[in-house]
Design an enzyme around this catalytic site. Structure first.
Site, mmCIF file in Angstrom:
data_model
loop_
_atom_site.group_PDB
_atom_site.id
_atom_site.type_symbol
_atom_site.label_atom_id
_atom_site.label_comp_id
_atom_site.label_asym_id
_atom_site.label_seq_id
_atom_site.Cartn_x
_atom_site.Cartn_y
_atom_site.Cartn_z
ATOM 1 N N SER A 89 -46.135 69.892 33.276
ATOM 2 C CA SER A 89 -45.228 70.769 32.525
ATOM 3 C C SER A 89 -45.723 72.217 32.606
ATOM 4 O O SER A 89 -45.843 72.759 33.701
ATOM 5 C CB SER A 89 -45.100 70.275 31.083
ATOM 6 O OG SER A 89 -44.122 70.993 30.376
ATOM 7 N N HIS A 193 -37.826 69.720 28.933
ATOM 8 C CA HIS A 193 -37.463 69.006 30.167
ATOM 9 C C HIS A 193 -36.207 68.148 29.981
ATOM 10 O O HIS A 193 -36.105 67.057 30.530
ATOM 11 C CB HIS A 193 -38.644 68.174 30.677
ATOM 12 C CG HIS A 193 -39.863 69.008 30.930
ATOM 13 N ND1 HIS A 193 -39.915 69.927 31.945
ATOM 14 C CD2 HIS A 193 -41.036 69.101 30.248
ATOM 15 C CE1 HIS A 193 -41.090 70.547 31.891
ATOM 16 N NE2 HIS A 193 -41.772 70.077 30.873
#
Length: 308
Positions: A89, A193
Site C-alpha cells: 500500500s 483500495h
C-alpha cells in the site's frame, strides 16, 4: 537474492520513531523532511498518541519517513543494493524511493498529498477495514462480495483484508465466512483500495504531474499484479491508481519466489510483511527493522548477500 520491503498503514505505533531519531544525522534529516511537507514528523513519531497517528494524513508520511530513515542506516554498507524492492500500500512510495524512482523529498511530498486526499475521501462516508483470520481465500472473497465488501488486501498466507462501510463490516462480524476464526478491525481511517477512494485518484494524479520519475535502478514489484515494472512513468502511474484498487501482496510474494528470493528485510516499522513471508515463503530468511537494535543483524544479512 535479498528483497527490501516497506509496510503499509496500520503498522505505526506511538513513539516508534524515537530510537531512530537518536542515530547520527537522523534528527536533521527528519527536520528537513518536515519542513518540506509542512508536517512535524518528529512530533508525530515520538509524542503523538495512537489516535493522532491513526489519521491518514499523518500516518502515511510518517510511515514513509520511518522506512527511508531505517533503510538509510543500511546504506553505509559498501556495495549494498537489494535485488528487488516492494511496499505494501503506502509502502509502495517508500519502495519507489528505494528504487531511485523518486528522491526522498519527492516521495514524502507525494505521500503527504496522498494522505490528505485519502483522508478527505474517507470523510465522505464512515468506512473501515478488517482482517480475516483463517478460512479459505476463495470462500472468503465470495462471502465478502455477497456482503458488498471489497477484498482490499489479498496478502497471501491465507490473510485477506475486507473494506467497506461500517455497516457492512458490522455485518461481516456477525456473519463470518466459513472457516474464518476472527474478524479484526484495523487501525485505519477508511476503506482504502476500494471505490470509496476514487476521489483521491484524481487529486493524486494532479500531484504526480509535478514529478519527474526516474526508471527503477533495481527490480520494483507492484501491488497491482505482482509484476516488476521497468519504467518510472509506469511506477508513478500505478502509485496513483493503486489507492482505489486492491493490494495483491500474495502476487508480490509469488514474484519474489520466481526471482529467487533468499532473504527479506522489512524496514521500520517492520513485522507485518516478514510475518506473512514466514508463512508463505518457507526457507527464506526474514528480518524486521523494529528498532536500531536490529541493525547489526540486518547488516550481517546484507553482507552475506553482497558476498554471495
Amino acid at each position: 537474492m535479498l528483497v527490501l520491503v516497506a509496510p503499509g498503514q496500520g503498522a505505526q505505533t506511538p513513539g516508534f520513531l524515537t530510537d531512530w531519531l537518536a542515530l547520527p544525522g537522523a534528527a536533521d534529516r527528519v527536520a528537513a523532511w518536515s519542513d518540506a511537507i509542512k508536517l512535524d514528523l518528529a512530533h508525530f513519531g515520538t509524542k503523538a498518541d495512537a489516535d493522532e497517528i491513526r489519521d491518514t494524513s499523518v500516518a502515511q508520511p510518517l510511515l514513509v519517513a520511518a522506512g527511508l530513515l531505517s533503510a538509510a542506516a543500511l546504506g553505509d554498507i559498501p556495495g549494498f543494493a537489494p535485488g528487488a524492492v516492494a511496499g505494501h500500500s503506502v509502502g509502495e512510495i517508500t519502495a519507489a524511493a528505494f528504487a531511485g524512482v523518486l528522491d526522498d523529498t519527492a516521495a514524502l511530498t507525494l505521500v503527504r498529498k496522498r494522505g490528505l486526499a485519502m483522508a478527505e475521501a474517507a470523510a465522505v462516508t464512515a468506512t473501515g477495514m478488517s482482517a480475516l483470520l483463517g478460512g479459505d481465500p476463495e470462500v472468503s472473497i465470495a462471502h465478502l462480495e455477497k456482503l458488498g465488501l471489497t477484498p482490499a488486501n489479498v496478502n497471501g498466507a491465507g490473510q485477506i483484508v475486507a473494506a467497506g462501510t461500517m455497516e457492512q463490516l458490522a455485518a461481516l462480524n456477525e456473519d463470518k465466512p466459513e472457516g474464518v476464526r476472527k474478524v479484526v478491525p484495523l487501525k485505519v481511517a477508511g476503506a482504502f483500495h476500494t471505490q470509496h477512494m476514487a476521489p483521491a485518484v484524481d487529486r493524486l494524479a494532479e500531484a504526480a504531474k509535478a514529478l519527474t520519475p526516474a526508471d527503477p535502478k533495481v527490480t520494483y514489484v507492484s501491488n497491482k499484479d505482482g509484476r516488476s515494472v521497468a519504467t518510472g512513468a509506469e511506477v508513478l502511474e500505478r502509485l496513483v491508481g493503486q489507492v482505489a484498487n486492491p493490494v495483491r501482496w500474495d502476487l508480490c510474494m509469488e514474484t519474489f519466489k520466481e526471482l529467487g528470493v533468499t532473504a527479506i528485510i522489512e524496514v521500520c516499522p517492520g513485522g507485518t510483511l516478514t510475518g506473512l513471508a514466514k508463512r508463505a515463503l518457507p526457507g527464506v530468511k526474514t528480518l524486521a527493522l523494529k528498532t536500531p537494535d536490529n541493525l547489526d543483524a540486518a547488516r550481517e544479512l546484507v553482507a552475506e548477500h553482497i558476498q554471495a
